[in-house]
Design a protein around this motif. Structure first.
Motif, PDB file in Angstrom:
ATOM      1  N   ARG A   1       0.465  -1.776   0.249  1.00 40.97           N
ATOM      2  CA  ARG A   1       0.267   0.308  -0.481  1.00 40.97           C
ATOM      3  C   ARG A   1       0.957   1.049  -0.199  1.00 40.97           C
ATOM      4  NH1 ARG A   1      -3.319  -2.899   3.805  1.00 40.97           N
ATOM      5  NH2 ARG A   1      -2.172  -2.383   5.307  1.00 40.97           N
ATOM      6  N   GLU A   2       1.877   1.243   0.831  1.00 43.68           N
ATOM      7  CA  GLU A   2       2.521   2.239   1.294  1.00 43.68           C
ATOM      8  C   GLU A   2       4.051   2.759  -0.714  1.00 43.68           C
ATOM      9  OE1 GLU A   2       6.043   1.533   3.946  1.00 43.68           O
ATOM     10  OE2 GLU A   2       3.995   1.250   5.062  1.00 43.68           O
ATOM     11  N   ASP A   3       4.389   1.572  -0.516  1.00 42.36           N
ATOM     12  CA  ASP A   3       5.130   1.428  -1.523  1.00 42.36           C
ATOM     13  C   ASP A   3       5.189   0.559  -2.496  1.00 42.36           C
ATOM     14  OD1 ASP A   3       7.654   2.097  -2.865  1.00 42.36           O
ATOM     15  OD2 ASP A   3       8.680   0.224  -1.789  1.00 42.36           O
ATOM     16  N   GLY A   4       3.532   1.200  -3.157  1.00 43.89           N
ATOM     17  CA  GLY A   4       3.337   0.092  -4.766  1.00 43.89           C
ATOM     18  C   GLY A   4       3.736   0.241  -5.807  1.00 43.89           C
ATOM     19  N   LEU A   5       3.158  -0.355  -7.068  1.00 47.62           N
ATOM     20  CA  LEU A   5       3.782  -0.577  -8.379  1.00 47.62           C
ATOM     21  C   LEU A   5       3.177   0.617  -9.066  1.00 47.62           C
ATOM     22  CD1 LEU A   5       3.886  -4.501  -8.516  1.00 47.62           C
ATOM     23  CD2 LEU A   5       6.404  -3.102  -8.628  1.00 47.62           C
ATOM     24  N   GLN A   6       2.540   2.013  -8.089  1.00 48.81           N
ATOM     25  CA  GLN A   6       2.111   2.947  -9.369  1.00 48.81           C
ATOM     26  C   GLN A   6       1.466   1.950 -10.434  1.00 48.81           C
ATOM     27  OE1 GLN A   6       5.067   5.044  -7.690  1.00 48.81           O
ATOM     28  NE2 GLN A   6       3.855   5.698  -6.259  1.00 48.81           N
ATOM     29  N   GLY A   7       0.506   1.054 -10.911  1.00 48.97           N
ATOM     30  CA  GLY A   7       0.388   0.998 -12.084  1.00 48.97           C
ATOM     31  C   GLY A   7       1.079  -0.063 -12.892  1.00 48.97           C
TER      32      GLY A   7
ATOM     33  N   GLU B   1      11.685   1.622 -22.807  1.00 48.29           N
ATOM     34  CA  GLU B   1      11.197   2.653 -21.723  1.00 48.29           C
ATOM     35  C   GLU B   1      10.369   2.664 -20.679  1.00 48.29           C
ATOM     36  OE1 GLU B   1       8.762   2.656 -27.089  1.00 48.29           O
ATOM     37  OE2 GLU B   1       7.265   2.229 -25.096  1.00 48.29           O
ATOM     38  N   ILE B   2       9.743   1.707 -20.448  1.00 50.46           N
ATOM     39  CA  ILE B   2       9.416   1.502 -19.073  1.00 50.46           C
ATOM     40  C   ILE B   2      10.506   1.809 -18.191  1.00 50.46           C
ATOM     41  CG2 ILE B   2       8.554  -0.070 -17.094  1.00 50.46           C
ATOM     42  CD1 ILE B   2       6.934  -1.843 -19.560  1.00 50.46           C
ATOM     43  N   TYR B   3      11.950   1.607 -18.494  1.00 52.05           N
ATOM     44  CA  TYR B   3      12.741   1.553 -16.699  1.00 52.05           C
ATOM     45  C   TYR B   3      13.004   2.918 -17.493  1.00 52.05           C
ATOM     46  CZ  TYR B   3      14.442  -3.321 -15.525  1.00 52.05           C
ATOM     47  OH  TYR B   3      14.684  -4.272 -15.197  1.00 52.05           O
ATOM     48  N   ARG B   4      13.310   3.422 -19.039  1.00 47.83           N
ATOM     49  CA  ARG B   4      13.310   4.734 -18.970  1.00 47.83           C
ATOM     50  C   ARG B   4      12.733   5.473 -17.969  1.00 47.83           C
ATOM     51  NH1 ARG B   4      14.713   7.375 -24.725  1.00 47.83           N
ATOM     52  NH2 ARG B   4      16.978   6.049 -23.796  1.00 47.83           N
ATOM     53  N   LYS B   5      10.879   5.191 -17.426  1.00 46.12           N
ATOM     54  CA  LYS B   5      10.455   6.304 -17.062  1.00 46.12           C
ATOM     55  C   LYS B   5      10.739   6.173 -15.471  1.00 46.12           C
ATOM     56  CE  LYS B   5       5.842   4.365 -17.183  1.00 46.12           C
ATOM     57  NZ  LYS B   5       4.716   3.759 -17.556  1.00 46.12           N
ATOM     58  N   VAL B   6      11.761   5.174 -15.395  1.00 44.48           N
ATOM     59  CA  VAL B   6      10.986   4.777 -13.714  1.00 44.48           C
ATOM     60  C   VAL B   6      13.258   4.428 -13.604  1.00 44.48           C
ATOM     61  CG1 VAL B   6      11.520   2.624 -11.454  1.00 44.48           C
ATOM     62  CG2 VAL B   6       9.764   2.940 -13.509  1.00 44.48           C
ATOM     63  N   GLY B   7      13.776   4.422 -13.826  1.00 38.34           N
ATOM     64  CA  GLY B   7      15.175   5.097 -13.143  1.00 38.34           C
ATOM     65  C   GLY B   7      15.698   3.243 -12.692  1.00 38.34           C
ATOM     66  N   MET B   8      16.731   3.505 -13.180  1.00 43.41           N
ATOM     67  CA  MET B   8      17.282   2.205 -12.350  1.00 43.41           C
ATOM     68  C   MET B   8      17.394   2.549 -10.692  1.00 43.41           C
ATOM     69  SD  MET B   8      18.467  -0.064 -13.707  1.00 43.41           S
ATOM     70  CE  MET B   8      18.744  -0.955 -12.554  1.00 43.41           C
ATOM     71  N   ASP B   9      17.999   3.752 -10.081  1.00 43.23           N
ATOM     72  CA  ASP B   9      17.955   4.649  -8.670  1.00 43.23           C
ATOM     73  C   ASP B   9      16.660   3.752  -8.219  1.00 43.23           C
ATOM     74  OD1 ASP B   9      20.390   5.177  -8.897  1.00 43.23           O
ATOM     75  OD2 ASP B   9      20.135   7.688  -8.652  1.00 43.23           O
ATOM     76  N   ASP B  10      15.469   4.004  -9.010  1.00 42.50           N
ATOM     77  CA  ASP B  10      14.461   3.345  -7.934  1.00 42.50           C
ATOM     78  C   ASP B  10      14.145   1.814  -8.333  1.00 42.50           C
ATOM     79  OD1 ASP B  10      13.677   5.602  -7.211  1.00 42.50           O
ATOM     80  OD2 ASP B  10      11.465   5.737  -8.152  1.00 42.50           O
ATOM     81  N   VAL B  11      14.768   1.137  -9.282  1.00 46.68           N
ATOM     82  CA  VAL B  11      14.467   0.156  -9.179  1.00 46.68           C
ATOM     83  C   VAL B  11      14.784  -0.904  -8.333  1.00 46.68           C
ATOM     84  CG1 VAL B  11      14.975  -1.731 -10.996  1.00 46.68           C
ATOM     85  CG2 VAL B  11      14.123   0.103 -11.707  1.00 46.68           C
ATOM     86  N   ARG B  12      16.613  -0.145  -7.963  1.00 51.77           N
ATOM     87  CA  ARG B  12      17.894  -1.051  -7.017  1.00 51.77           C
ATOM     88  C   ARG B  12      16.418  -0.762  -5.856  1.00 51.77           C
ATOM     89  NH1 ARG B  12      20.919  -4.912  -5.528  1.00 51.77           N
ATOM     90  NH2 ARG B  12      22.262  -4.287  -4.029  1.00 51.77           N
ATOM     91  N   ARG B  13      16.192  -0.067  -5.732  1.00 56.87           N
ATOM     92  CA  ARG B  13      15.919   1.016  -4.473  1.00 56.87           C
ATOM     93  C   ARG B  13      15.094  -0.423  -4.297  1.00 56.87           C
ATOM     94  NH1 ARG B  13      11.659   2.655  -2.167  1.00 56.87           N
ATOM     95  NH2 ARG B  13      10.686   3.466  -4.455  1.00 56.87           N
ATOM     96  N   ARG B  14      13.268  -0.403  -4.956  1.00 56.27           N
ATOM     97  CA  ARG B  14      12.652  -1.415  -4.276  1.00 56.27           C
ATOM     98  C   ARG B  14      12.946  -2.962  -4.252  1.00 56.27           C
ATOM     99  NH1 ARG B  14       8.277  -4.002  -6.441  1.00 56.27           N
ATOM    100  NH2 ARG B  14       6.332  -2.813  -4.973  1.00 56.27           N
ATOM    101  N   SER B  15      14.066  -3.370  -5.554  1.00 57.69           N
ATOM    102  CA  SER B  15      14.792  -4.797  -4.962  1.00 57.69           C
ATOM    103  C   SER B  15      15.185  -4.489  -3.843  1.00 57.69           C
ATOM    104  CB  SER B  15      15.511  -4.567  -6.570  1.00 57.69           C
ATOM    105  OG  SER B  15      16.402  -5.941  -6.386  1.00 57.69           O
TER     106      SER B  15
ATOM    107  N   TYR C   1       6.896  -6.021 -11.202  1.00 57.64           N
ATOM    108  CA  TYR C   1       5.963  -6.204 -11.168  1.00 57.64           C
ATOM    109  C   TYR C   1       5.805  -7.111  -9.697  1.00 57.64           C
ATOM    110  CZ  TYR C   1       9.060  -9.770 -12.794  1.00 57.64           C
ATOM    111  OH  TYR C   1       9.489 -10.755 -13.893  1.00 57.64           O
ATOM    112  N   THR C   2       6.664  -7.554  -9.596  1.00 56.79           N
ATOM    113  CA  THR C   2       6.508  -8.327  -7.970  1.00 56.79           C
ATOM    114  C   THR C   2       5.566  -7.563  -6.985  1.00 56.79           C
ATOM    115  OG1 THR C   2       8.136  -9.945  -9.065  1.00 56.79           O
ATOM    116  CG2 THR C   2       7.002 -10.221  -6.998  1.00 56.79           C
ATOM    117  N   SER C   3       4.811  -8.035  -5.897  1.00 56.31           N
ATOM    118  CA  SER C   3       3.677  -7.654  -4.724  1.00 56.31           C
ATOM    119  C   SER C   3       5.309  -7.884  -3.829  1.00 56.31           C
ATOM    120  CB  SER C   3       2.838  -7.381  -5.166  1.00 56.31           C
ATOM    121  OG  SER C   3       2.435  -8.595  -4.614  1.00 56.31           O
ATOM    122  N   PHE C   4       4.213  -7.626  -2.542  1.00 58.14           N
ATOM    123  CA  PHE C   4       5.608  -8.135  -1.252  1.00 58.14           C
ATOM    124  C   PHE C   4       4.511  -9.285  -0.866  1.00 58.14           C
ATOM    125  CE2 PHE C   4       9.409  -5.256  -0.133  1.00 58.14           C
ATOM    126  CZ  PHE C   4       9.257  -4.721  -1.257  1.00 58.14           C
TER     127      PHE C   4
END
Ligand SMILES: Cc1ncc(COP(=O)(O)O)c(C=O)c1O
Length: 425
Positions: free
Chosen positions: A15-21, A306-320, A392-395
């Motif tokens: 709920r807090e750190d959702g995948l925002q669609g 294109e999806i990666y470009r929208k999100v950026g690697m720093d956010d990808v890593r933070r969530r990972s 795409y994976t939820s907690f």
């Protein structure tokens, strides 16, 4: 905490750190918790659209697609190379989309490995992906070198990870090239690319990084870290599709270069259709292409990038990192007592995007998981590999997968399967 509480916690994080669609961008296999995107990422909606467009261009334009397609095929490898540059931290011209992982390693060996009497050793590690070992050994043999003398394997102290000191110790003044994994495919250990590259350079050795399990999972800074070469597939985290085109990074200091394995796609684009008998190579990493790029096996990658470009690697890593921390903590709490051991380094600095759970029954447990709708993969001898994907994976899926794994063991469900090897995947 027991599984129900972990599930509640997971739902709270979602709920807090959702995948925002973002999840809606991925066409995940129906009815399963897909934790094998570190082996083969799912199709993306945008990837499908690019693939369909490439097919429509082919149908509409025929050969005219090379110049007239919406993303002209003649420049597609360079176009994708530029998009990949952001993901691997490269400067313009340093990345090209081409061939496959193993072929790109062959190209690096053929082009940049120049053994001399004093400096002939290729270093890699005993845990390396077998394809890399086959390529290196085959290459040495073809050059008439003695594999026992010219191939040095870095041993693993625990059978799962590499000690940075052991890597450094293996690279002496007789080493021409080190081929090292950015993230180890089984344990998920992340190596310090900048530090180890610098250590190799102190001895005059070059380093080629196999980034198959790193790209799209961890931010890379290949140019800044001084990496000489990087090679990787795009079908794991980057969701390029089965057999998708590979990626190749060459640091600017090694460019321009004449390719060891040359072909007409190695050409400077402006001269390629001169059809000259003399190759004039591209000034960038594009020189390491050989023949016609597989347009249909490259198109889906445009969508996921294109999806990666929208999100950026720093956010990808933070969530990972948050995902793997959660997974490890829950595994310690609900699985350790059942004989599981987290085989991935605990420090986020030393961990890629997947988590390896070691268990003597890993093969049968992986089969039982699949039958319960959780897709992991098994890596011999004893690892269940779980690859949550930050996009795409939820907690909640992670928590449910581990709760199912616990149930399987408690109820002995895996014991119903014959002993033996898990199928390939
Ligand atoms: C770490 C690593 N290196 C190399 C390869 C070989 O890749 P390819 O089959 O694309 O050549 C793989 C494949 O999964 C891999 O995981």
């Amino acid at each position: 905490m027991r599984c129900a509480q972990w599930l509640e916690r997971a739902e709270r994080i979602d709920r807090e750190d959702g995948l925002q669609g973002l999840r809606q961008e991925f066409l995940l296999p129906d009815g399963v918790i897909y934790l094998d995107g570190n082996s083969l990422g799912p199709l993306t909606l945008r990837g499908l659209a690019h693939l369909e467009r490439a097919i429509a261009d082919w149908r509409r334009l025929g050969v005219g697609g090379w110049q007239g397609a919406e993303v002209p095929w003649f420049h597609l490898a360079e176009t994708i190379g530029t998009m990949l540059s952001d993901i691997v931290g490269a400067e313009p011209g340093e990345v090209i989309a081409t061939a496959q992982t193993t072929l790109n390693l062959h190209q690096i060996l053929q082009t940049f490995y120049r053994p001399t009497g004093e400096r002939h050793v290729v270093v890699t590690d005993a845990l390396a992906f077998p394809s890399d070992l086959y390529a290196i050994a085959g290459h040495l043999k073809q050059r008439g070198l003695d594999v026992r003398r010219s191939l040095r394997l870095i041993a693993s102290r625990d059978g799962r990870t590499l000690a940075a000191d052991d890597v450094r110790d293996a690279i002496g003044d007789d080493v021409a090239l080190a081929v090292l994994p950015g993230v180890l495919y089984r344990s998920g250990q992340l190596l310090p690319i900048g530090e180890l590259t610098a250590a190799a350079h102190d001895h005059g050795a070059l380093v080629a990084w196999d980034l198959s399990h790193a790209v799209g999972a961890v931010p890379l800074a290949l140019h800044r870290d001084g990496a000489d070469f990087g090679f990787f597939c795009t079908y794991k985290y980057l969701c390029g599709g089965p057999g998708a085109i590979g990626g190749l990074f060459v640091h600017r200091r090694h460019l321009p270069v004449r390719p060891g394995m040359a072909g007409w796609f190695s050409s400077d684009k402006a001269r390629q259709f001169d059809m000259s008998a003399e190759l004039e190579p591209s000034a960038g990493a594009g020189a390491l292409q050989v023949g016609t790029p597989p347009i249909l096996a490259a198109a889906p990658l445009l969508g996921s990038l294109e999806i990666y470009r929208k999100v950026g690697m720093d956010d990808v890593r933070r969530r990972s990192v948050r995902q793997t921390e959660f997974l490890e903590a829950m595994a310690d709490d609900v699985l350790a007592e059942l004989g599981f051991q987290v085989a991935t380094p605990r420090s986020a600095h030393a961990r890629g995007g997947h988590v390896a759970l070691a268990h003597p029954e890993a093969a049968r447990l992986s089969r039982a998981l699949k039958d319960r709708g959780v897709v992991p993969d098994f890596r011999p001898p004893d690892v269940v590999r779980l690859g949550p994907h930050p996009l795409y994976t939820s907690f909640e899926e992670i928590a449910r997968a581990l709760a199912i794994l616990r149930e399987i063991v408690l109820q002995g469900e895996h014991l119903r399967y014959p002993q033996g090897r898990e199928e390939v995947g």
